[in-house]
Motif scaffolding. Sequence first.
Motif, PDB file in Angstrom:
ATOM      1  N   UNK A 462       0.834  -1.211   0.000  1.00  0.00           N
ATOM      2  CA  UNK A 462       0.000   0.000   0.000  1.00  0.00           C
ATOM      3  C   UNK A 462       0.862   1.251   0.000  1.00  0.00           C
ATOM      4  N   UNK A 463       1.914   1.226   0.820  1.00  0.00           N
ATOM      5  CA  UNK A 463       2.882   2.316   0.871  1.00  0.00           C
ATOM      6  C   UNK A 463       4.269   1.753   0.588  1.00  0.00           C
ATOM      7  N   UNK A 464       5.180   2.630   0.198  1.00  0.00           N
ATOM      8  CA  UNK A 464       6.512   2.173  -0.189  1.00  0.00           C
ATOM      9  C   UNK A 464       7.575   3.128   0.359  1.00  0.00           C
ATOM     10  N   UNK A 465       8.682   2.560   0.827  1.00  0.00           N
ATOM     11  CA  UNK A 465       9.880   3.323   1.176  1.00  0.00           C
ATOM     12  C   UNK A 465      10.968   2.938   0.177  1.00  0.00           C
ATOM     13  N   UNK A 466      11.677   3.918  -0.354  1.00  0.00           N
ATOM     14  CA  UNK A 466      12.808   3.660  -1.237  1.00  0.00           C
ATOM     15  C   UNK A 466      14.081   4.038  -0.488  1.00  0.00           C
ATOM     16  N   UNK A 467      14.997   3.070  -0.350  1.00  0.00           N
ATOM     17  CA  UNK A 467      16.234   3.306   0.395  1.00  0.00           C
ATOM     18  C   UNK A 467      17.443   3.303  -0.541  1.00  0.00           C
ATOM     19  N   UNK A 468      18.363   4.192  -0.252  1.00  0.00           N
ATOM     20  CA  UNK A 468      19.621   4.261  -0.985  1.00  0.00           C
ATOM     21  C   UNK A 468      20.727   4.629  -0.004  1.00  0.00           C
ATOM     22  N   UNK A 469      21.730   3.766   0.079  1.00  0.00           N
ATOM     23  CA  UNK A 469      22.890   4.007   0.949  1.00  0.00           C
ATOM     24  C   UNK A 469      22.458   4.353   2.371  1.00  0.00           C
ATOM     25  N   UNK A 478       2.012   3.652  -2.921  1.00  0.00           N
ATOM     26  CA  UNK A 478       2.705   2.950  -3.995  1.00  0.00           C
ATOM     27  C   UNK A 478       2.318   3.475  -5.377  1.00  0.00           C
ATOM     28  N   UNK A 479       1.014   3.606  -5.607  1.00  0.00           N
ATOM     29  CA  UNK A 479       0.563   4.082  -6.914  1.00  0.00           C
ATOM     30  C   UNK A 479       1.105   5.455  -7.247  1.00  0.00           C
ATOM     31  N   UNK A 480       1.189   6.328  -6.235  1.00  0.00           N
ATOM     32  CA  UNK A 480       1.686   7.696  -6.455  1.00  0.00           C
ATOM     33  C   UNK A 480       3.178   7.678  -6.760  1.00  0.00           C
ATOM     34  N   UNK A 481       3.936   6.899  -5.984  1.00  0.00           N
ATOM     35  CA  UNK A 481       5.387   6.831  -6.193  1.00  0.00           C
ATOM     36  C   UNK A 481       5.703   6.243  -7.568  1.00  0.00           C
ATOM     37  N   UNK A 482       4.977   5.194  -7.962  1.00  0.00           N
ATOM     38  CA  UNK A 482       5.226   4.575  -9.259  1.00  0.00           C
ATOM     39  C   UNK A 482       4.848   5.514 -10.404  1.00  0.00           C
ATOM     40  N   UNK A 483       3.761   6.253 -10.238  1.00  0.00           N
ATOM     41  CA  UNK A 483       3.286   7.122 -11.317  1.00  0.00           C
ATOM     42  C   UNK A 483       4.121   8.386 -11.447  1.00  0.00           C
TER      43      UNK A 483
END
Length: 502
Positions: A462-469, A478-483
């Motif tokens: 439903x929600x997403x966190x994107x991690x880098x370093x 999720x839909x908002x982040x992907x779009x």
Amino acid sequence: MSAALELEGLRIAFDGTAVVDGVSLTVAPGECVAIVGESGAGKSLTARALLGLTPGDAEVTVGTLVIDGTDAAAFGEREWRRLRGARIGLVSQDALVSLDPLRRIGAEIAEPLRLHGIVHGRAALAARVRELLTRVWMPDGERRARQYPHELSGGLRQRALIASAIAADPAVLVADEPTTALDATVQARILGLLREIADTGTAVLFISHDFAAVRRLADRVLVMRHGEVVESGPVAEVLERPQHEYTRQLIAATMHEPRVSSAVASSPVLTVVEASKSFGDVPAVVDASFSVAEGRTLGIVGESGSGKTTLARMIVGVEQPDAGALRWIGDRRVQLVHQNPLGAFDPRWTVGRSLREALEAGGVPRAQRAARVAALLAEVDLDPALAGRRPAALSGGQRQRAAIARALAADPEVLVLDEPVSALDPSVRERILRLLARLQQERGLTMILVSHDLDVVGAVADEILVMQEGRIVEQGATGVVFAAPQHPFTRELLDASGAVSP
């Protein structure tokens, strides 16, 4: 133009039972042909037959096998040794196993040049190795050539293996699941490299179970099931108008629409405020802040080393933050499902015994445990009779279901899943994802799913966190982040994975 590789009527049997039956294919110079199918389809056995590497007890018959103009149908091991590396090269799935752990990368790449007498002299060999490392886009190639395989990341090891495979400039390159265990961005780079190799005139045969990878790389595709080719044709035609039901199932299992969640808000079960964790001088998680909503699924995505697994371990209490806080709202029972269930189970115990131990830890009376074990296995769509088997006697999908059953034994409210489907075939992965969705609905579970696969996360979170370093660089629905991804790294991940936008 004559084919660089021509195969007709390949049959491989064990004890009279055919596991590859009647496979035929051609690959022209500069062309990439993919063989796609799930574990047990016979695709890797087919690939190894092209290099004379089938098991000793295999019964192999073939009508035609021509490699770069050489008839290899009746070759023995001595003839194969002259052909392998020089005319046809192999890139395997597991570079750490394929590369000699006691040999430096430069020596590994130089070996086919020495074996086939292509380059002579230490200086000339070193120069050719540097050229090859440059060709596979190996960063800091001179230093990497002096390192051992365990000192390289998965993506760098795979590049070294490709450099070794193309060292003698073979006419045919067989790549057997070369990107399966790699992060999306690394996978995209390796696929791009293989496409470049094909475009320079090498015939590439690409073995995979991932239609998304096939779409990015191949010109034509053969779909294998139970040892037979059930469909073949140009990639665009097969992907857009698949004729066989099995092909349609494989495509559906590797391409999901991002999940569109209900707008109804729910209260948080966990709030994380500026949590940080380091190992020595190396920061693993830096100032992570987010919340997890009750009854919903939070996806945590990122490449290897991004900190996502460390964050998951802090959530379940295995690691403690050096700074910041993780605050649970009320008493919450939290369980972890590991990435590798075979390693997580005691190999000496039956699945039933492992489940009974979990039930005992949860306070279930002894008299009720046998019935509860059967009920748990049934709940994850496993035959209760499998309780008598050890983990090694189960398939990968069965082991993952058993691991989920053990986590459910403690009657958790929150389930943390660390790469739970990364090693599974598409249709098995799809069944596990459907199982998790059903369990969430029936039990009211809150789930935290850690993965490097954006297609999987997009399908269930439903929600997403994107991690880098170690840092959270983007979060949201999720839909908002992907779009409409806001961070460049998120856009890179989405581009690399080929994830579908709504």
